[in-house]
Design a protein around this motif. Structure first.
Motif, mmCIF file in Angstrom:
data_model
loop_
_atom_site.group_PDB
_atom_site.id
_atom_site.type_symbol
_atom_site.label_atom_id
_atom_site.label_comp_id
_atom_site.label_asym_id
_atom_site.label_seq_id
_atom_site.Cartn_x
_atom_site.Cartn_y
_atom_site.Cartn_z
ATOM 1 N N PRO A 1 0.799 -1.231 0.000
ATOM 2 C CA PRO A 1 0.000 0.000 0.000
ATOM 3 C C PRO A 1 0.832 1.283 0.000
ATOM 4 C CG PRO A 1 -0.841 -1.569 1.602
ATOM 5 C CD PRO A 1 0.466 -2.111 1.142
ATOM 6 N N ASP A 2 2.083 1.207 0.452
ATOM 7 C CA ASP A 2 2.910 2.417 0.536
ATOM 8 C C ASP A 2 3.772 2.646 -0.703
ATOM 9 O OD1 ASP A 2 4.395 0.126 1.154
ATOM 10 O OD2 ASP A 2 5.903 1.284 2.248
ATOM 11 N N LYS A 3 3.582 1.837 -1.746
ATOM 12 C CA LYS A 3 4.388 1.966 -2.953
ATOM 13 C C LYS A 3 3.498 2.236 -4.160
ATOM 14 C CE LYS A 3 8.145 -1.119 -1.450
ATOM 15 N NZ LYS A 3 9.207 -0.091 -1.472
ATOM 16 N N PRO A 4 3.996 3.047 -5.109
ATOM 17 C CA PRO A 4 3.219 3.264 -6.332
ATOM 18 C C PRO A 4 3.231 2.013 -7.203
ATOM 19 C CG PRO A 4 5.368 4.304 -6.513
ATOM 20 C CD PRO A 4 5.264 3.805 -5.104
ATOM 21 N N ALA A 5 2.246 1.923 -8.063
ATOM 22 C CA ALA A 5 2.159 0.771 -8.956
ATOM 23 C C ALA A 5 3.278 0.824 -9.993
ATOM 24 C CB ALA A 5 0.810 0.749 -9.648
ATOM 25 N N PRO A 6 3.826 -0.319 -10.347
ATOM 26 C CA PRO A 6 4.787 -0.352 -11.446
ATOM 27 C C PRO A 6 4.041 -0.166 -12.791
ATOM 28 C CG PRO A 6 4.335 -2.574 -10.703
ATOM 29 C CD PRO A 6 3.610 -1.653 -9.765
ATOM 30 N N ASN A 7 4.696 0.431 -13.774
ATOM 31 C CA ASN A 7 6.105 0.821 -13.704
ATOM 32 C C ASN A 7 6.236 2.294 -13.361
ATOM 33 O OD1 ASN A 7 7.379 -1.691 -14.576
ATOM 34 N ND2 ASN A 7 6.444 -1.295 -16.563
ATOM 35 N N VAL A 8 7.136 2.597 -12.403
ATOM 36 C CA VAL A 8 7.514 3.989 -12.162
ATOM 37 C C VAL A 8 8.271 4.483 -13.382
ATOM 38 C CG1 VAL A 8 9.027 5.473 -10.786
ATOM 39 C CG2 VAL A 8 7.536 3.814 -9.657
ATOM 40 N N THR A 9 7.861 5.626 -13.903
ATOM 41 C CA THR A 9 8.500 6.194 -15.092
ATOM 42 C C THR A 9 9.057 7.571 -14.739
ATOM 43 O OG1 THR A 9 6.392 7.112 -15.843
ATOM 44 C CG2 THR A 9 7.007 4.967 -16.691
ATOM 45 N N PRO A 10 10.368 7.683 -14.553
ATOM 46 C CA PRO A 10 10.960 8.972 -14.176
ATOM 47 C C PRO A 10 10.635 10.078 -15.178
ATOM 48 C CG PRO A 10 12.548 7.209 -13.872
ATOM 49 C CD PRO A 10 11.380 6.603 -14.595
ATOM 50 N N ASP A 11 10.535 11.287 -14.658
ATOM 51 C CA ASP A 11 10.266 12.467 -15.479
ATOM 52 C C ASP A 11 11.580 12.914 -16.111
ATOM 53 O OD1 ASP A 11 9.756 15.015 -16.490
ATOM 54 O OD2 ASP A 11 8.289 15.477 -14.931
ATOM 55 N N PHE A 12 11.790 12.566 -17.366
ATOM 56 C CA PHE A 12 13.056 12.858 -18.033
ATOM 57 C C PHE A 12 13.209 14.339 -18.362
ATOM 58 C CE2 PHE A 12 13.584 8.399 -18.174
ATOM 59 C CZ PHE A 12 14.890 8.123 -18.567
ATOM 60 N N LYS A 13 12.112 15.036 -18.620
ATOM 61 C CA LYS A 13 12.226 16.474 -18.877
ATOM 62 C C LYS A 13 12.705 17.184 -17.615
ATOM 63 C CE LYS A 13 8.820 16.671 -22.600
ATOM 64 N NZ LYS A 13 7.563 17.270 -23.101
ATOM 65 N N TYR A 14 12.110 16.832 -16.496
ATOM 66 C CA TYR A 14 12.551 17.376 -15.208
ATOM 67 C C TYR A 14 14.026 17.042 -14.992
ATOM 68 C CZ TYR A 14 12.504 18.256 -10.134
ATOM 69 O OH TYR A 14 12.775 18.723 -8.866
ATOM 70 N N ALA A 15 14.408 15.785 -15.261
ATOM 71 C CA ALA A 15 15.780 15.344 -15.024
ATOM 72 C C ALA A 15 16.778 16.096 -15.888
ATOM 73 C CB ALA A 15 15.894 13.842 -15.267
ATOM 74 N N ALA A 16 16.393 16.428 -17.123
ATOM 75 C CA ALA A 16 17.304 17.162 -17.998
ATOM 76 C C ALA A 16 17.649 18.517 -17.407
ATOM 77 C CB ALA A 16 16.684 17.324 -19.382
ATOM 78 N N VAL A 17 16.670 19.148 -16.780
ATOM 79 C CA VAL A 17 16.929 20.435 -16.119
ATOM 80 C C VAL A 17 17.712 20.211 -14.830
ATOM 81 C CG1 VAL A 17 15.889 22.514 -15.139
ATOM 82 C CG2 VAL A 17 14.823 21.401 -17.116
ATOM 83 N N ALA A 18 17.288 19.225 -14.029
ATOM 84 C CA ALA A 18 17.916 18.963 -12.727
ATOM 85 C C ALA A 18 19.370 18.527 -12.857
ATOM 86 C CB ALA A 18 17.111 17.914 -11.962
ATOM 87 N N CYS A 19 19.725 17.929 -13.983
ATOM 88 C CA CYS A 19 21.100 17.486 -14.217
ATOM 89 C C CYS A 19 21.917 18.514 -14.985
ATOM 90 C CB CYS A 19 21.105 16.151 -14.958
ATOM 91 S SG CYS A 19 20.483 14.767 -13.971
ATOM 92 N N GLY A 20 21.349 19.696 -15.196
ATOM 93 C CA GLY A 20 22.109 20.795 -15.783
ATOM 94 C C GLY A 20 22.310 20.717 -17.277
ATOM 95 N N LEU A 21 21.505 19.906 -17.977
ATOM 96 C CA LEU A 21 21.738 19.719 -19.411
ATOM 97 C C LEU A 21 20.899 20.630 -20.296
ATOM 98 C CD1 LEU A 21 22.085 15.836 -19.669
ATOM 99 C CD2 LEU A 21 23.887 17.565 -19.794
ATOM 100 N N GLY A 22 19.777 21.125 -19.793
ATOM 101 C CA GLY A 22 18.934 21.920 -20.673
ATOM 102 C C GLY A 22 17.797 22.588 -19.940
ATOM 103 N N GLU A 23 16.841 23.067 -20.726
ATOM 104 C CA GLU A 23 15.636 23.689 -20.199
ATOM 105 C C GLU A 23 14.439 23.148 -20.968
ATOM 106 O OE1 GLU A 23 15.879 27.885 -20.956
ATOM 107 O OE2 GLU A 23 15.317 27.665 -23.058
ATOM 108 N N ILE A 24 13.251 23.411 -20.473
ATOM 109 C CA ILE A 24 12.028 23.057 -21.176
ATOM 110 C C ILE A 24 11.531 24.311 -21.877
ATOM 111 C CG2 ILE A 24 9.699 22.109 -20.986
ATOM 112 C CD1 ILE A 24 10.643 20.793 -18.338
#
Length: 286
Positions: free
Chosen positions: A121-144
């Motif tokens: 009950p405390d976990k989201p259903a699979p499959n977790v799909t990371p937000d790659f657009k967010y990650a591109a900004v968070a990792c310093g590679l670009g902007e949206i």
């Protein structure tokens, strides 16, 4: 482990990996569990984003209206399944060679989330799909950009990403400070389906970086005859719009205004672009 970060960046350069960026765990605190990479690996400490460019030439046949299939092969299937996957695998192996766990993550569309049953009950259903657009900004590679796509200072819209989550503690890269998108609105103005609404713009924030994104009617994009293609991984996901008229226009503008590092002898667009309505007829016809 600053030495490991330098080792990985050096390896990426020697392996002709076009883009690599690093984001520490705290940069992803604002994401819901369903899109947070650390739901996949809770003991992880760093996200590494790997990017490989789409060749500009793979867009040429679509720009000329004479060849559509080779973009799908070289800049979708092969780029994702072969070149980027190999780069992600190779970097993962380097991390493992230094004794750290590394989880490679393919860029599945967010619409494919929650296709299974939660294991507790405390976990989201699979499959977790990371937000790659967010990650591109968070990792310093670009902007949206205003067009809703990731823009990098090297290639604009012309790249695809895969991700590695590792328990190695690696320093985050700086968030991109320069603005790549200049809010010209040409993507919206040229769309024959009026799918990009410049009257409905929202501000999104990633790690303190604020970006304006226009509302996009993806149901119209799904009917686009101007270079958008169905998502090859998930039928009901948003279509791939990188080769569509809107984003080819964006690329042409970014190059002509000298906003990208990857430069060419000749301009991308040298004649008036073609455009079709949802029925495949010329958008200029009566």
């Amino acid at each position: 482990m600053s030495d490991l970060k330098n080792i990985l960046k050096d390896f990426a350069g020697k392996a002709d990996i076009d883009l690599i960026g690093f984001g520490a765990k705290d940069r992803f605190d604002d994401l819901a569990p369903e899109s947070n990479p650390f739901t996949i690996f809770p003991e992880g400490n760093t996200v590494i984003l790997i990017g490989e460019r789409m060749t500009r030439g793979s867009l040429r046949g679509i720009e000329e209206g004479s060849n559509f299939i080779d973009y799908s092969f070289y800049s979708c299937r092969s780029l994702d399944d072969v070149f980027n996957a190999q780069a992600c695998y190779d970097v993962t192996c380097v991390i493992e060679d230094y004794g750290f766990e590394a989880v490679p993550v393919f860029h599945n569309p967010p619409e494919s989330a929650g296709m299974g049953s939660a294991v507790s009950p405390d976990k989201p259903a699979p499959n977790v799909t990371p937000d790659f657009k967010y990650a591109a900004v968070a990792c310093g590679l670009g902007e949206i950009g205003l067009n809703g796509e990731v823009l990098t200072p090297e290639y604009g819209t012309r790249q695809r990403f895969q991700m590695i989550i590792t328990d190695a503690v690696l320093e985050s890269d700086s968030i991109l400070e320069e603005n790549i998108c200049d809010k010209c609105g040409l993507c919206a103005a040229i769309c024959p389906l009026n799918a990009i609404d410049m009257q409905n713009i929202s501000e999104i924030s990633v790690c303190g970086s604020k970006m304006e994104v226009a509302s996009i009617d993806m149901s119209k994009c799904a009917m686009c005859k101007n270079g958008a293609i169905p998502n090859r991984l998930f039928a009901s996901a948003a279509p791939d719009r990188i080769a569509a008229l809107c984003n080819r226009t964006c690329l042409d503008h970014l190059e002509k205004t000298n906003r990208l590092a990857n430069k060419f002898t000749n301009p991308f667009r040298t004649r008036e672009p073609w455009a079709k309505d949802i029925y495949g007829k010329s958008a200029d016809s009566e």
